[in-house]
Each structure stands twice: as structure tokens, then as C-alpha cells.
Design an enzyme around this catalytic site. Sequence first.
Site, PDB file in Angstrom:
ATOM      1  N   ASP A  90       0.864  -1.164   0.000  1.00 14.40           N
ATOM      2  CA  ASP A  90       0.000   0.000   0.000  1.00 14.40           C
ATOM      3  C   ASP A  90       0.907   1.221   0.000  1.00 14.40           C
ATOM      4  O   ASP A  90       2.125   1.087  -0.015  1.00 14.40           O
ATOM      5  CB  ASP A  90      -0.972  -0.007   1.196  1.00 14.40           C
ATOM      6  CG  ASP A  90      -0.256  -0.107   2.525  1.00 14.40           C
ATOM      7  OD1 ASP A  90       0.963   0.178   2.588  1.00 14.40           O
ATOM      8  OD2 ASP A  90      -0.900  -0.466   3.519  1.00 14.40           O
ATOM      9  N   SER A 120      -6.384 -12.337   4.312  1.00 18.54           N
ATOM     10  CA  SER A 120      -5.680 -11.518   3.334  1.00 18.54           C
ATOM     11  C   SER A 120      -5.380 -10.158   3.944  1.00 18.54           C
ATOM     12  O   SER A 120      -5.842  -9.844   5.045  1.00 18.54           O
ATOM     13  CB  SER A 120      -6.525 -11.374   2.075  1.00 18.54           C
ATOM     14  OG  SER A 120      -7.712 -10.688   2.396  1.00 18.54           O
ATOM     15  N   TYR A 121      -4.675  -9.334   3.208  1.00 16.94           N
ATOM     16  CA  TYR A 121      -4.248  -8.037   3.715  1.00 16.94           C
ATOM     17  C   TYR A 121      -5.453  -7.207   4.160  1.00 16.94           C
ATOM     18  O   TYR A 121      -6.393  -6.998   3.384  1.00 16.94           O
ATOM     19  CB  TYR A 121      -3.472  -7.293   2.611  1.00 16.94           C
ATOM     20  CG  TYR A 121      -2.738  -6.095   3.142  1.00 16.94           C
ATOM     21  CD1 TYR A 121      -1.814  -6.232   4.170  1.00 16.94           C
ATOM     22  CD2 TYR A 121      -2.966  -4.824   2.635  1.00 16.94           C
ATOM     23  CE1 TYR A 121      -1.149  -5.141   4.675  1.00 16.94           C
ATOM     24  CE2 TYR A 121      -2.289  -3.722   3.125  1.00 16.94           C
ATOM     25  CZ  TYR A 121      -1.387  -3.885   4.158  1.00 16.94           C
ATOM     26  OH  TYR A 121      -0.730  -2.811   4.663  1.00 16.94           O
ATOM     27  N   PRO A 122      -5.444  -6.753   5.410  1.00 20.09           N
ATOM     28  CA  PRO A 122      -6.659  -6.119   5.921  1.00 20.09           C
ATOM     29  C   PRO A 122      -6.815  -4.636   5.592  1.00 20.09           C
ATOM     30  O   PRO A 122      -7.729  -3.998   6.081  1.00 20.09           O
ATOM     31  CB  PRO A 122      -6.540  -6.319   7.436  1.00 20.09           C
ATOM     32  CG  PRO A 122      -5.077  -6.377   7.692  1.00 20.09           C
ATOM     33  CD  PRO A 122      -4.432  -6.955   6.452  1.00 20.09           C
TER      34      PRO A 122
END
Lengths: 247, 651
Positions: B121, B331-333
Amino acid sequence: MANNRPTLQQLSNSLTSIGLPTPAAQFLTPILHPESQTAHQRPLQVLTATAKHRLLSSDISNANVLSTSKNGCLPPNVSNVERKELILANDVCVQVLDVEDIGRSQWEQIEEMEMERKGEMVKGRQVIRVVADDLDVDSTQATTSSSKTSHGPFKLLLQDMNGNKVYGFELQKVPNIGLPSMGMSIGSKLMLRKGSKIARGVVLLEPKYVLVLGGKIEGMDKQWREGREAKLRATVGESRVGSGDGA
Amino acid sequence: MVTKILCVAEKSSIAKAVAGHLSGGRVETSNTGNTYIKNYKFQFDFGRTWGHCEVCMTSVSGHLSAVDFASEYKNWSHPPPESLFGAPIREFVPEDKSAIAQNIAAQARGAKALFIWTDCDREGEHIGNEVKTEALKGNRRLQVKRAKFSNIERAHILQAARNPIDLDDRQVNAVATRIELDLRIGYAFTRFQTNLLRTLGGPLAEAMISYGSCQFPTLGFVVDRYWRVKNFVPETFWSIKVTQKREGINVVFNWKRNRLFDRATVIILFERCLDAKRAKVTKVTEKGTRRIKPLPLTTVELQKMATKYLRMNSQQAMTVAETLYNKGYISYPRTETDRFDKEMDLKALVQKQIQDNRWGEFANNLMNGGFNQPREGRHDDKAHPPIHPVTYCAPGGLSADEGRLYEFVTRHFLACCSEDAKGAQTDVEIEYGDESFHTHGTIVLERNFLDVYVYQNWTNSTMLPKFTLGEVFEPTEAMITEGKTTAPGYLTEPDLLALMDANGIGTDATMAEHIAKIKERVYVFTRPRGTNAAGGDSQDDAPAAGRGRSGGRAGAVGARGGAGIDEFIPSSLGVALVDGYDQIGLESSLSKPFLRKEMELKMKAICEGRATREDVLQESLRQYKRVFMDCKEGSAVLKSSCRRFVLNGAA
């Protein structure tokens, strides 16, 4: 040259043909015979437009605006709450003195005015204060609950040419009836049609019995707008003490 | 000679997990200068470009560098705070991070390439760039790549390792811009208001009154609602209710107008109903209705639902979610995406859940024909899929909170892969006098996703007896009912998250932090709801709110929630600050979201290549400096607000 000038009768007919009440002769004369000599040769169409505009901007409760012989007025017992139902026997032209949205709490309306004052209703400056929670809404409700902006029904205070007043309630949605912020100004004229129902002193407004002619009485409209918030606050304050009866 | 590759993750847990997957278990672990960070050495075949390599996997611990003003700007009053808008700043590695930086530089020596494994991100991209800077100090000729991944599942990690991409400089720049703006603006306003308000003495004499460009609008929402609750004046409304007893059932018809705030009018209308004596059925419709399954899970929704259904606060929820991600379960939160890529093998993910004894049977039914492609939302951050379970985790392996959140994510995911709940709805409308009334009955036919999504429910309403179109009947009873409007509730955390989201304050990843910050600063307090009347319009015995007009605007959010959920109340200082800044200038008050929203949009513009770092810095700093000068000029106003609310304790 005077031969080309439309007659008072022609002008009067021209106005009633577009749904307006019959003005008093004294009202039309200055339009037909303007003091300024430059405006001499104006055709009927132009004169009609001028007369219409002046009429809709006038306070019809003043003498010499509407013809007393050719227009109907509210029956004398119109505001009598003892009368369960009364039917108008002829068309009556009235003007709007006050409008209230009785479908919403006054507090909600006050808050809306506050937001407006803070500039939060201006495009690009909106602050979203409430986010609808769509979680538990099923599809059928989601589609029917979009009528956020149309408010009402409205309760109006109406006045005829004799100065008699009566309340009107929007029994069915009437196009163009609303708050001044929505386009219907104070002083706006309505034609109540023959057959209109009056229940316990309240005219029941329905599209088939009322024609919104429009217009505005400048001073009254301004005063109403400026005084609206204070008035709402005063009523809300009263109901806090306990009377609670808006009527 | 074997090629050496240095891999650096954002946290040690990720380094360990990734090393485990890549090495297949044959890892040599060594300590570094930082107790929490280890170096993992192993062999891995990266395929095509890089081939068989010797790998050193290590990590940083969040950001590696910090920014600060030069030492001559350390004094809070001189030079004056507004000089901070243009003062020189320096970037440096803080002391507690120097061992980590040194480790990276040392490991970079002799390596052919650096693979960055920070989270995918914006923030991760920037951290990646910090890692790059330190690594290049040890080895100028290093090639730099980054792994693109969104969960820690083995196959996914192997795939990411073999297909590295480049660092995205735009995202790096966006974060660098944000950091610089936060530093300058935060310091300038913090010093200004702290210096100013300390002069008032009393409780403020030694206060540290910090400012943050996200915190203040967040505080603004809390204070705004507070005033709306405080100022609220209840009003009476009236309604008409018609009842018809039929087949032993009391059918209640609600007024189409819902309610009016004018008693005289209601009485007149009521009388006309009674006079009409009989009512006529004007509409009978039967139609299918459904309760829609949830959208795939985004960060904001996760936080909102965790606060609502699991009684966690948003920050706890994020911490727990991150733990679950680090352990490889979900998964990526941090994601804005609410649609699954069509390529994704969702059934394989469902398959992993059939062993569970709570929702395994439901998952199994999905595998046996019940599977439906999830709904597609409109958001796609192009980086991460919606939050979903990656592997199965038995209940024993997790802490209580982790277990509950994992359960929520899994149930939500399975619900997404299921079908809408279906029912049949009957609507009956009658005309009575001049007025219309309606009633409706719902029968739930198929629960579908609700079977696994225990957080929501849908129940049958009372059965409706038969009504025929055109039929005329005399109602059993008609009556006028009376009710009072009630104040909205104070903001709850889900409300606040929703407002921040809707007004563009913070990113999905940072919202929870801002909320935590205003609590920490004691600008707001939380207390369990129920200490005060909960929101919504009490209807007393009036009919339930009709369609499209469910009470005041404030009722829409406030009505939900119920006991156990926390509500936010501003402190007197919080009220004073918002009041003061609003009075100084409503247009660009610091309590309003516009400035920050604009900044947030500019960050996006940098990421998309529509703006440069320099442009944005210049423009934003000019804006905030103008506001700063206004505030300075209006400092008497701010002081008087604080005197009024804080020193007299009157709020």
C-alpha cells in the site's frame, strides 16, 4: 391614434382568459393610459403581461385591485370550525400569507436553516452529517425511500380580497405549493375553484380544485423569510413548555 | 559464484513467514543489532531472471526514517510557529532504528539485488523506498525490485517472489508529501494553540494541545453531534392508525402520511375518515422480496462491523486483523476493494472451510452447488482483494479476539459466496375518507446467506389475512395516536467511521488511529450507550415509521446500535476548540473536513501522476498558512471559547 389602443374590457378579458381574476377598473386604467407618453402604442399582449405581473405582485386585500363585483370571495362563515363541511360556490382568488411544512418537525427545519447558514448546503461545501446505514435495508425499501427532498404536506394561511383569512391544507400534493425556498413566495396567488371543500375552517387543497397563479408580495415575502427561523424557534419553545398544539 | 539477494519485509513476522515459505523450512537464523529483528538465510530458485540464489531475508519495523525541523526551530515560541511552514526540514534515521538501517546496509554488500517485501500500500511503498535508500548506502550497484502480494499464503508468496515489479515512485512521493505536510501543519498549529491557551492558566497552564489535520475534523463530527443532541427540542406529532380484525388477526394499517406536526389538521382528517365509515381496498400486491447479501469486505466495513457486532473498537479490530494477516490466516486487511477479481478461485477458499464444525456444513453446501459469485461493489484499489480468509484456522489456535474476528471474516466471506435471502411480501393499501393507509406482511422463504451470517436476522412479520382488491369494509377501529420526537444519539464508532469515510477524512488504514488519537488527547470520551436515551424517533403507540420518512435526519444513524456500544462525547476542551475555530472562520474552519479532504484528493492525484509533490506541497501549505494567519488574528476568539467552556467548566 387612440383607435388602436385596446379597451379596458379587452384587457380585462385577456387576463381572465388566462385564469386570472378580474382586476378593478382603477387597477387597469394606469396600465392602459400610462403617464409616460412613450409607451403609447403597446399591443394587448404586452399590456396583458404588464397587468398580470402587477396583479400578481399586488396585495389583493387592498381596495381597487380586484373588481368587487366580478370576483367571488370567501363565504363569511368560512373559518367556522363548527361547520363540518362547506363547498365553495364560486371561484375565489386568494393570496398566501404564511406557509408551514407540517410533515416535518420544526426542529428539523431549524437545523436545516442552521446548516444553510453555515454554508454546509453549498455545493462542494457539504458536510455529510448522517450516513444512511444500508445494512439492514432490503431491496424494496431501498428503492422507495429516495424522497428526501420533497417535503410537506403544507399548511397555508390564505386571504381573499376582502381581507378574510382561512387556512388551507394540502390534502393532495399540489404542484408549485411549497416553501418560499422551493419557489412559492409569500403573496403568491391561488385560484380556489368552485367546488373546493372546506372542512372545519380549513380549505382542503387538491390539484383539481386549486390553480397556483404564482406571484409575490415583495415586502411580505422578505419579512417572512427573515422572520421564519425566529418564528419556528418561538413555536418550538412554546411546545417545550407544554401547549404543543400548533393550531 | 551464487547470486545473493536481500529481501526486506515491513515487519519481522512477515519476514519469518515469507522466509518459511520460500525456504521450505531449511533456514539459518541469525540475530541482528535489534533484538526483534532476525536475518533468515536460505536458498531459493527465483526462476527466469534471477535463478537459484542465496537469500537473506530480514525486515524493518515500520518507517525507517523520520523528518524533523533543524535545531534552530526547536524552541516553541521563537522563531514564531508560522515560520514552520517554510523552515528547512531534514530526514534522518532515528537512533532506535539505526541498528536496523546498518543491518540492511551490511546485508546489501555483495548482494546482486534487493527485493522489497513491505506491505503493498502507499505507506508500504514509502517504507520500501526508505529501505532502498539504506541498502544503496551499502551497495551502490544494487538492483531494486518489490514483491507484489496481498496475503501470506504459500503459493501466493512463491508467485510474488518469482514476479517482482518496480517500486512505485508516485506512491512514495505521495507519502513523502503527506509526511511533510503533517509535520509542518501539525507542528505549527500545535505550537500556536498550545502557546496561546497555556496563557489562560488553570488546567491549561501545562497542557499540550496537539493539532492534527485529520484529528480536528474527526473531533468536529463528535462536537457537531453533541450540540445536536444537547440543543434538541422534542415536538409532538400525531398520526392515525386503522385496525381491522380479520380471521382472528389484528391487522394494523399505517397512515401513508406517517405523521403530521399539526393536531388540528389530523383531527379534521380523522373526522373525515370516520364520516366515510367504510374503507376500500385499493391495492393488493404480492411480490418477492429479498435481503441482500453483504458486499465483499473492505477495511472501513470491517471496522464498522467489528465495532457494531463484535464490540471491538476500530483500532483493536485493525490490530487483531493485522495479527491474523501476519499469521497468514486472512488476506491483507487494508483494502478499499469491494469486488473480487473474476480470476480468483473463490471456491478453493470456500473448500478450506468445510472442516469447521461451525460453518463447515454451510461451506460444504456452497461447494455442492450453492456457490454464487459475490456481488461486485464499485471500489477497486487495484492493489488488494477484499478481506477474506486465506487458510483454515481451527478455533484453538487463536486468542479470543483473533478467533472472533477470524470467524467474522470467514462468515462474511461465505455469506458473499452464498445467495440473497428470499421472502414474499404482501402489501395492502386502503382508502378511508380522504386518506390512504397501508400494511404489509413478509414471509421469509429462504434464509440462504443469513444461515451463516449470524450477525443479521430477518424474521416473518405477522401473517396477513386475505384482502381483495376493491373490497369495502368497516374498520374495527380507528384512532389518533400521539408521539414525540426524540434527540438523535451521540455518535458511535461505526457512525464516526462512516462520517469520516463519507467526508474523505483519513484513509481506510488510518481512520482508526485518528479516532484513537482524539481519545488519547482527551478531546473526546467514550462511554457505553444507554446512559442516555438512544436515538431515533420514539413512536410511542404511533405506527412504525413509514417509507421514506423515517423521522428526523438525525434518526437515520442514531437509531441503530443498542446497548453495549460506545458513544462519543466531547470534553470541554474539545468543545472549546471546535467552537473557537468555527467562530474564527466557518469557511475554512479546522473542524470542517474540506481542507483535509482536499489534501487527501491531492495525494491521490500524485499517485495517479496528475500532480507533482512540489505543486501539492506549495498549494496545501499556502492554504493552511492562510488559515493559520486567520487563526492567529482571531486568537482572542479562541481564547474566549476556552475560557467559557474549559475554565468555567460550562459545557
